[in-house]
Scaffold this active site. Structure first.
Site, PDB file in Angstrom:
ATOM      1  N   ARG A 325       0.827  -1.202   0.000  1.00  0.00           N
ATOM      2  CA  ARG A 325       0.000   0.000   0.000  1.00  0.00           C
ATOM      3  C   ARG A 325       0.872   1.267   0.000  1.00  0.00           C
ATOM      4  O   ARG A 325       2.100   1.193  -0.146  1.00  0.00           O
ATOM      5  CB  ARG A 325      -0.947  -0.007   1.200  1.00  0.00           C
ATOM      6  CG  ARG A 325      -0.249   0.110   2.537  1.00  0.00           C
ATOM      7  CD  ARG A 325      -1.266   0.242   3.667  1.00  0.00           C
ATOM      8  NE  ARG A 325      -0.625   0.274   4.942  1.00  0.00           N
ATOM      9  CZ  ARG A 325      -0.906  -0.553   5.961  1.00  0.00           C
ATOM     10  NH1 ARG A 325      -1.805  -1.483   5.830  1.00  0.00           N
ATOM     11  NH2 ARG A 325      -0.265  -0.431   7.104  1.00  0.00           N
ATOM     12  N   GLU A 327       2.557   2.965   1.812  1.00  0.00           N
ATOM     13  CA  GLU A 327       3.278   3.083   3.060  1.00  0.00           C
ATOM     14  C   GLU A 327       4.716   2.610   2.834  1.00  0.00           C
ATOM     15  O   GLU A 327       5.583   3.392   2.516  1.00  0.00           O
ATOM     16  CB  GLU A 327       2.562   2.305   4.169  1.00  0.00           C
ATOM     17  CG  GLU A 327       2.830   2.931   5.501  1.00  0.00           C
ATOM     18  CD  GLU A 327       1.705   2.748   6.525  1.00  0.00           C
ATOM     19  OE1 GLU A 327       2.020   2.847   7.697  1.00  0.00           O
ATOM     20  OE2 GLU A 327       0.552   2.515   6.152  1.00  0.00           O
ATOM     21  N   ASP A 334       8.094  -2.263  14.067  1.00  0.00           N
ATOM     22  CA  ASP A 334       7.978  -3.528  13.351  1.00  0.00           C
ATOM     23  C   ASP A 334       9.314  -4.273  13.324  1.00  0.00           C
ATOM     24  O   ASP A 334       9.390  -5.463  13.623  1.00  0.00           O
ATOM     25  CB  ASP A 334       7.466  -3.289  11.922  1.00  0.00           C
ATOM     26  CG  ASP A 334       6.127  -2.559  11.890  1.00  0.00           C
ATOM     27  OD1 ASP A 334       5.954  -1.586  12.652  1.00  0.00           O
ATOM     28  OD2 ASP A 334       5.247  -2.951  11.105  1.00  0.00           O
ATOM     29  N   TRP A 386       8.283   1.322  19.480  1.00  0.00           N
ATOM     30  CA  TRP A 386       8.827   1.863  18.238  1.00  0.00           C
ATOM     31  C   TRP A 386      10.181   2.514  18.482  1.00  0.00           C
ATOM     32  O   TRP A 386      11.201   2.050  17.979  1.00  0.00           O
ATOM     33  CB  TRP A 386       7.817   2.857  17.624  1.00  0.00           C
ATOM     34  CG  TRP A 386       6.759   2.128  16.839  1.00  0.00           C
ATOM     35  CD1 TRP A 386       6.689   2.040  15.479  1.00  0.00           C
ATOM     36  CD2 TRP A 386       5.652   1.358  17.349  1.00  0.00           C
ATOM     37  NE1 TRP A 386       5.616   1.262  15.117  1.00  0.00           N
ATOM     38  CE2 TRP A 386       4.965   0.833  16.230  1.00  0.00           C
ATOM     39  CE3 TRP A 386       5.184   1.041  18.620  1.00  0.00           C
ATOM     40  CZ2 TRP A 386       3.837   0.030  16.354  1.00  0.00           C
ATOM     41  CZ3 TRP A 386       4.061   0.237  18.752  1.00  0.00           C
ATOM     42  CH2 TRP A 386       3.407  -0.257  17.632  1.00  0.00           C
ATOM     43  N   GLU A 599      -1.007  -8.343   8.557  1.00  0.00           N
ATOM     44  CA  GLU A 599      -0.880  -7.239   9.509  1.00  0.00           C
ATOM     45  C   GLU A 599      -1.792  -7.436  10.712  1.00  0.00           C
ATOM     46  O   GLU A 599      -1.440  -7.111  11.840  1.00  0.00           O
ATOM     47  CB  GLU A 599      -1.257  -5.934   8.795  1.00  0.00           C
ATOM     48  CG  GLU A 599      -1.263  -4.711   9.687  1.00  0.00           C
ATOM     49  CD  GLU A 599      -1.454  -3.427   8.892  1.00  0.00           C
ATOM     50  OE1 GLU A 599      -2.004  -3.502   7.773  1.00  0.00           O
ATOM     51  OE2 GLU A 599      -1.032  -2.372   9.377  1.00  0.00           O
TER      52      GLU A 599
END
Ligand code: BGC
Length: 721
Positions: A325, A327, A334, A386, A599
């Site tokens: 997509r 992104e 991740d 993150w 996802e």
């Protein structure tokens, strides 16, 4: 490099720089060095030089741009030669980043090249010819449009402002075509569309070959899944057009250069080519495969293969969240959770060194870490899972490879990040800052529907990762001989744990954050007082049982869930989670036909793509594939006992429902293999430990090593129910 960076006055999305030159004789040696603000490839005398794609790679271009070097000799001839560099906007000047800011780094692409042959150097400058390319447009998200029928108009070459001080040689394996997949099925959908199925969700492009009698335009679009009716489904690509067009006459073999798609299916419009004239080219960073796990159970082995495919689809020059997509960015959380699995599967040393260099360059002066690296949309913070990648990723890589430079290079960045964390505390605990929490967890029971942040208090998770980061920086400081920093981090961690205890536990010891993930994190990272661990573990087990062994955790809980159970006496529960075939669960995806890891637990339902998930739904996201390290480390039991596997603890541990497990891992010290097989009442345990590694082999329920040293070992032990 001395070549000038050249762009076009017309700010073309794609252009060619061309230069003809004469060699009186074939040189003895010839070297080509090239780079671009954007993407490029070079042709000499019509032949493409090298096999790298998406060069010069994705970096934070104002701070670092890689250049590549190629042996040019095989392409040259005595007499007239033609040198052509095709340059495209790519990540630099193309539409990129999901906030739709358009071109992020610069308005127009530019290229620089130099060819050195026997001491003579030819460099790009304004005197080169510039023209349109048959590639009329290409974008990472939107695809490539090529027209070989219309003439390419001349363009005006002009110098581009560029600081050559940011140039560095290529740091890691280039992106290459690593596999060419044939069509598995060519079919017409209920809507009447022509679709080619490659049987595997990948990142890459399609290669097509038109026939002599072809004249027209083929339009190729890409999809990961079909909808519930069997029709071509692209809604989850959001604004990414993912469309390649080829306009040509006669026979032509064509595969795009300047884009990639995440797909299993390709729809063709404007004609139909025979299945044997169409291939899917798998493209990703060409890392060496180092690990494998097999269980002999087809459904489960398919899941493990999906994890590896997920890595291949998302290690496209940077570690991305997804390849399909609008992104495809280097989300720090991740890779933070997937890093160790990735490092068992492939040698990711140089790939990660390059990405970490970019992370350091894009870290904010406040110490905050961007949520995506390269930082293409300026989101930043102290986001628990993150941003702590700045410390946890280097530490994981140090443990896996024993290379101290992972620590030394990132130590300053880690300390800066600690300052940013402290800045977001209130009375000792994390209290401010953007948080993604237990992203995409499924724990707003009883409906098991999706909630982005999950039910676990986001600042509880932030405190957990503050504590983990303090521990990681303390250990790093210890290795680097920075005793004072180590002591300071340990003291701050003790204080944080005391504050967490006061804040999150009732006076009699009940954890007030009532979620699976909260228990998983405290247990896995050793953050709860020892006397409370058995109770937390029993509660965790009971909660998982009550949820009928469905995986309700998100990005923060899932990677550590199996460890938290198995390491605290509940391995059978971990096994049931793994083997659960209902939604949410890993095998549910496989049963529904997944060839990569999704996802979300609800990305696809029995009826088709979940309509509630459309806005953010990737079928190729490696985060939940992070469970695979549990198989390497616990089930097959190949665990480093010293950095870089200088010492190893090999402890295969049978898991209920898995009769045979085998893992292999090619470490920097050599090759390990380990696992077990159950034969009736006998358990066969085996281990191979490379020369030079101080190995220990532990048998299940053993109280001391069954063997020490290196070599091949096997044992048969009685094994009842
Ligand atoms: C990405 C993730 C990422 C997340 C941040 C998503 O859009 O695909 O995987 O970590 O945003 O919460």
């Amino acid at each position: 490099m001395n070549a000038k960076m050249i762009t076009t006055a017309e700010k073309a999305n794609t252009f060619v720089l061309r230069r003809r030159f004469v060699l009186s004789a074939l040189p003895e040696a010839a070297r080509l060095r090239a780079t671009a603000l954007g993407l490029y490839f070079v042709r000499i005398n019509g032949r493409r030089v090298g096999e790298d794609f998406l060069a010069p790679g994705f970096t934070s271009y104002h701070k670092m741009v890689q250049w590549q070097s190629y042996d040019a000799l095989p392409y040259l001839c005595a007499g007239e030669n033609v040198l052509e560099m095709t340059v495209n906007a790519g990540w630099y000047a193309g539409r990129f980043g999901c906030e739709d800011k358009g071109a992020f780094y610069g308005e127009a692409p530019a290229g620089a090249l130099e060819l050195e042959a026997d001491g003579t150097v030819l460099c790009t400058d304004e005197s080169w010819e510039a023209a349109e390319s048959p590639v009329r447009f290409a974008g990472i998200y939107d695809g490539e449009r090529a027209d070989f029928t219309a003439p390419c108009k001349p363009l005006t070459p002009v110098p581009a402002g560029f600081d050559a001080g940011v140039l560095v040689p290529q740091m890691c394996e280039p992106v290459r075509t690593t596999q060419r997949l044939p069509v598995q099925r060519l079919f017409t959908t209920p809507k009447g569309e022509t679709v080619y199925d490659f049987g595997q969700n990948i990142a890459g492009v399609c290669e097509v070959e038109t026939g002599e009698d072809f004249a027209g335009t083929l339009t190729l679009t890409f999809a990961e899944v079909l909808d519930g009716d069997g029709n071509f489904y692209t809604e989850n690509l959001r604004s990414a057009e993912a469309k390649d067009t080829l306009c040509c006459r006669g026979r032509r073999v064509y595969a795009p250069e300047f884009t990639f798609h995440g797909f299993r299916y390709m729809r063709m419009e404007g004609g139909t080519l025979p299945a044997d004239k169409v291939f899917a080219l798998v493209r990703h960073s060409d890392m060496k495969r180092t690990g494998r796990v097999a269980t002999g159970q087809p459904l489960f082995d398919r899941l493990l293969a999906n994890v590896v495919w997920g890595q291949r689809g998302n290690f496209v020059d940077i570690p991305t969240d997804c390849p399909q997509r609008d992104e495809r960015m280097g989300w720090t959380g991740d890779i933070n959770v997937f890093c160790r699995t990735a490092a068992y599967n492939f040698d990711i040393r140089s790939f990660m060194k390059k990405w970490l260099a970019t992370l350091r360059q894009d870290q904010y002066p406040t110490g905050e870490v961007p949520h995506v690296v390269p930082d293409v949309f300026g989101s930043r913070g102290t986001d628990a899972l993150w941003s702590s990648a700045v410390a946890m990723v280097p530490w994981t890589l140090y443990e896996m490879y024993g290379d101290v430079s992972f620590l030394a290079d990132n130590f300053t960045a880690m300390k800066k990040y600690l300052a940013a964390l402290e800045n977001n505390t209130d009375r000792g605990l994390m209290a401010r800052g953007h948080e993604y929490g237990d992203w995409l967890s499924f724990d707003n029971e009883p409906s098991f529907r999706f909630s982005c942040m999950g039910a676990t208090d986001v600042y509880f998770i932030a405190d957990v990762f503050y504590a983990v980061t303090l521990d990681t920086v303390a250990k790093t400081a210890g290795v680097l001989g920075e005793a004072e920093t180590a002591a300071r981090c340990r003291a701050r961690r003790e204080k944080l744990l005391a504050d967490m205890y006061a804040e999150f536990f009732t006076p009699r010891g009940r954890l007030a954050v009532d979620t699976v993930t909260a228990r998983v994190l405290l247990l896995h990272f050793g953050l709860a007082p020892a006397k409370l661990r058995p109770r937390l573990a029993a509660e965790l087990n009971a909660m998982v049982e009550a949820r009928k062994f469905r995986v309700t955790t998100g990005f923060a809980g899932t990677p550590y869930l199996l460890f938290a159970l198995a390491d605290n006496g509940y391995a059978d529960t971990a096994a049931k989670l793994l083997l659960n075939e209902d939604c949410p669960g890993w095998l549910n995806e496989v049963k529904l036909g997944a060839t990569t890891v999704w996802e979300r637990w609800n990305s696809y339902l029995a009826s088709g793509p979940d309509p509630d998930a459309v806005g953010m739904n990737s079928y190729n996201h490696y985060a939940y594939g992070s469970f695979m390290e549990f198989f390497y480390r616990r089930v097959a039991g190949i665990e480093a006992a010293a950095p870089g596997f200088a010492a190893a603890r090999i402890a295969p541990t049978p898991l209920a429902g898995f009769d045979a497990v085998r893992a292999e891992y090619e470490s920097v010290r050599g090759r390990f293999a380990a696992g077990y097989e159950k034969h009736g009442n006998v358990l066969h345990v085996f281990a191979e430990i490379p020369q030079g590694c101080a190995g220990e082999v532990w048998l299940p329920r053993g109280t001391e090593p069954a063997a020490r040293g290196s070599g091949s070992f096997s044992f048969d032990i009685p094994w009842g129910k």
